[in-house]
Design a protein around this motif. Structure first.
Motif, short mmCIF file in Angstrom:
data_model
loop_
_atom_site.label_atom_id
_atom_site.label_comp_id
_atom_site.label_asym_id
_atom_site.label_seq_id
_atom_site.Cartn_x
_atom_site.Cartn_y
_atom_site.Cartn_z
N CYS A 36 12.72 10.53 103.10
CA CYS A 36 12.54 11.32 101.69
C CYS A 36 12.33 10.46 100.45
CB CYS A 36 13.71 12.30 101.73
SG CYS A 36 13.32 13.41 100.00
N LYS A 38 12.83 11.48 97.38
CA LYS A 38 13.71 11.74 96.35
C LYS A 38 14.98 11.12 96.97
CE LYS A 38 13.02 14.61 93.55
NZ LYS A 38 12.64 14.27 92.36
N LEU A 39 15.41 11.09 98.11
CA LEU A 39 16.50 10.42 98.89
C LEU A 39 16.52 8.92 98.26
CD1 LEU A 39 19.02 10.23 100.62
CD2 LEU A 39 17.46 9.62 102.40
N TYR A 42 17.19 8.89 94.40
CA TYR A 42 18.72 9.07 94.11
C TYR A 42 19.65 7.79 94.73
CZ TYR A 42 18.16 13.93 92.98
OH TYR A 42 17.38 15.22 92.28
N GLN A 275 10.00 15.50 97.07
CA GLN A 275 11.19 15.74 98.09
C GLN A 275 10.41 15.79 99.26
OE1 GLN A 275 12.59 19.74 96.45
NE2 GLN A 275 14.44 18.68 95.99
N ASN A 276 10.95 15.61 100.36
CA ASN A 276 10.71 15.81 101.77
C ASN A 276 11.57 16.95 102.43
OD1 ASN A 276 9.83 16.10 104.31
ND2 ASN A 276 10.62 14.17 105.01
N ALA A 279 13.57 17.00 105.83
CA ALA A 279 14.55 15.89 106.05
C ALA A 279 15.96 16.40 105.61
CB ALA A 279 14.23 14.63 105.45
N CYS A 280 16.12 17.47 104.87
CA CYS A 280 17.27 18.04 104.35
C CYS A 280 18.60 18.48 105.00
CB CYS A 280 17.04 19.19 103.31
SG CYS A 280 15.40 19.03 102.12
N GLN A 283 20.06 14.58 109.19
CA GLN A 283 19.96 13.26 109.03
C GLN A 283 21.21 12.65 110.10
OE1 GLN A 283 19.63 11.78 105.06
NE2 GLN A 283 18.18 13.38 104.36
N CYS A 288 21.74 16.01 104.31
CA CYS A 288 21.39 15.01 103.59
C CYS A 288 22.62 15.00 102.67
CB CYS A 288 20.19 15.25 102.87
SG CYS A 288 19.75 14.11 101.52
N PHE A 290 22.41 14.66 99.54
CA PHE A 290 21.98 15.15 98.33
C PHE A 290 21.57 16.57 98.14
CE2 PHE A 290 21.70 10.38 97.86
CZ PHE A 290 22.68 10.20 96.47
N ARG A 291 21.87 17.22 99.33
CA ARG A 291 21.12 18.72 99.72
C ARG A 291 21.87 19.55 98.56
NH1 ARG A 291 22.04 22.06 105.29
NH2 ARG A 291 24.24 21.91 104.36
N CYS A 294 19.67 18.93 95.44
CA CYS A 294 18.44 19.51 95.70
C CYS A 294 18.09 20.86 95.66
CB CYS A 294 17.65 18.69 96.71
SG CYS A 294 17.30 17.10 96.56
S1 SF4 Z 1 18.15 16.97 100.10
FE1 SF4 Z 1 16.40 17.25 101.12
S2 SF4 Z 1 14.78 16.70 99.33
FE2 SF4 Z 1 16.83 16.09 98.53
S3 SF4 Z 1 17.10 14.05 98.74
FE3 SF4 Z 1 17.82 14.80 100.61
S4 SF4 Z 1 16.36 14.97 101.94
FE4 SF4 Z 1 15.47 14.61 99.96
#
Ligand code: SF4
Length: 323
Positions: A36, A38-39, A42, A275-276, A279-280, A283, A288, A290-291, A294
């Motif tokens: 992702c 965005k991942l 960050y 953002q993908n 993939a939230c 993983q 993720c 960072f969910r 996001c």
């Molecule tokens: S939560 Fe989703 S969009 Fe945000 S960084 Fe993780 S994979 Fe990417």
């Protein structure tokens, strides 16, 4: 589309001409962008990481460290038992928290200090002295252990004219009969069977390792020998598999990486890392990191990051590990 202003001046792996453009990239950085953008933004560009430690990451790094230390001790001529002592001594020291005057508490029934020490002993008893994989001796006469690599990826960013380096680190290079491999260890809770090993083909990290063996160390590496370690509360199981990469598979990975680098450059130029959202939620079996960020509106994210995450610099020229 609004662009994001980034500052990567303190990170030696990034371009000074175009902030956010990574010149020295490792499999972790490429993998993060693949998962992702965005991942990647960050974790690699901004350097945010979850405050809570990942027990899997810590356990894996400690296991690698112990194996590495064992190989190093063996390379100096020590016996198996003495080298094992050295590896255990290191594992015990690394799991002692000096400031708190107590041992590392992982909070995990499977992966903790006790199971680490047990796993190191059993692993090295199984794959130490009697290992069919023999550590390669480099042209310099030194054993190929604790290897950091960096090599020209063969790609030039069109916007800045800068060349890309691939870099990383592996524990050793080894030979099995006449063939060369990069050995790796991964620990898991799950059963180790054919479907476990199938997850590594294709795999970003293993393809880069195979290429690094060929280019950075000039040996015709055929792939990775993976020692899978199933860590249970009452015992540890081991299984070894050869994860092969043909020339054409490595070439395909390289061509795909060039396309990815072009996308990374586009993100840096536009200041936009998308953002993908596929993939939230899964993983490696967990959401993720960072969910929580996001799910919030864009304008609220920085505050949330400041409050709930810590910062470090992800610079593949300076360090090893995983996000
Ligand atoms: S939560 Fe989703 S969009 Fe945000 S960084 Fe993780 S994979 Fe990417």
């Amino acid at each position: 589309m609004t662009s994001t202003t980034v500052d990567t001046t303190g990170n030696s792996s990034f371009s000074t001409k175009l902030p956010g453009l990574q010149l020295a990239t490792d499999s972790t950085s490429l993998g993060a962008y693949k998962t992702c953008p965005k991942l990647y933004y960050y974790s690699v560009i901004c350097g945010w990481k979850a405050k809570s430690e990942s027990v899997h990451l810590t356990f894996g790094l400690l296991l690698h460290k112990a194996r590495e230390h064992y190989e190093h001790a063996k390379a100096t001529g020590l016996s198996h038992d003495d080298a094992l002592d050295k590896a255990l001594d290191m594992a015990l020291r690394l799991t002692w928290v000096k400031e708190l005057k107590r041992a590392w508490i992982s909070g995990d029934a499977n992966k903790n200090r006790l199971t680490l020490i047990r796993t190191v002993i059993w692993y090295l008893d199984k794959y130490g002295e009697e290992d069919v994989l023999k550590t390669v001796v480099l042209a310099s006469g030194k054993p190929a252990v604790e290897l950091s690599f960096r090599f020209d990826a063969g790609y030039i960013y069109s916007s800045t004219g800068e060349r890309v380096l691939f870099c990383g680190h592996f524990d050793r290079l080894a030979q099995w009969n006449d063939d060369f491999y990069v050995p790796d260890i991964k620990s898991t809770y799950h059963s180790i069977d054919a479907s476990y090993f199938a997850k590594f083909s294709p795999d970003n990290q293993f393809s880069m390792y195979t290429l690094a063996g060929k280019v950075a160390f000039a040996v015709p590496a055929k792939g990775v020998v993976l020692d899978a370690v199933q860590v249970l509360v009452g015992g540890t199981r081991f299984q070894r598999a050869l994860i092969a990469r043909s020339e054409s598979q490595v070439q395909e990975w390289l061509e795909d990486s060039y396309q990815l680098l072009a996308e990374m450059e586009h993100s840096a130029l536009t200041g936009h890392w998308r953002q993908n959202d596929k993939a939230c939620h899964n993983q490696y079996g967990r959401p993720c990191d960072f969910r929580e960020v996001c799910t919030r509106p864009k304008e609220a994210r920085e505050k949330w990051l400041q409050a709930s995450y810590s910062k470090r610099t992800w610079d593949p020229l300076q360090r090893r590990g995983d996000i």
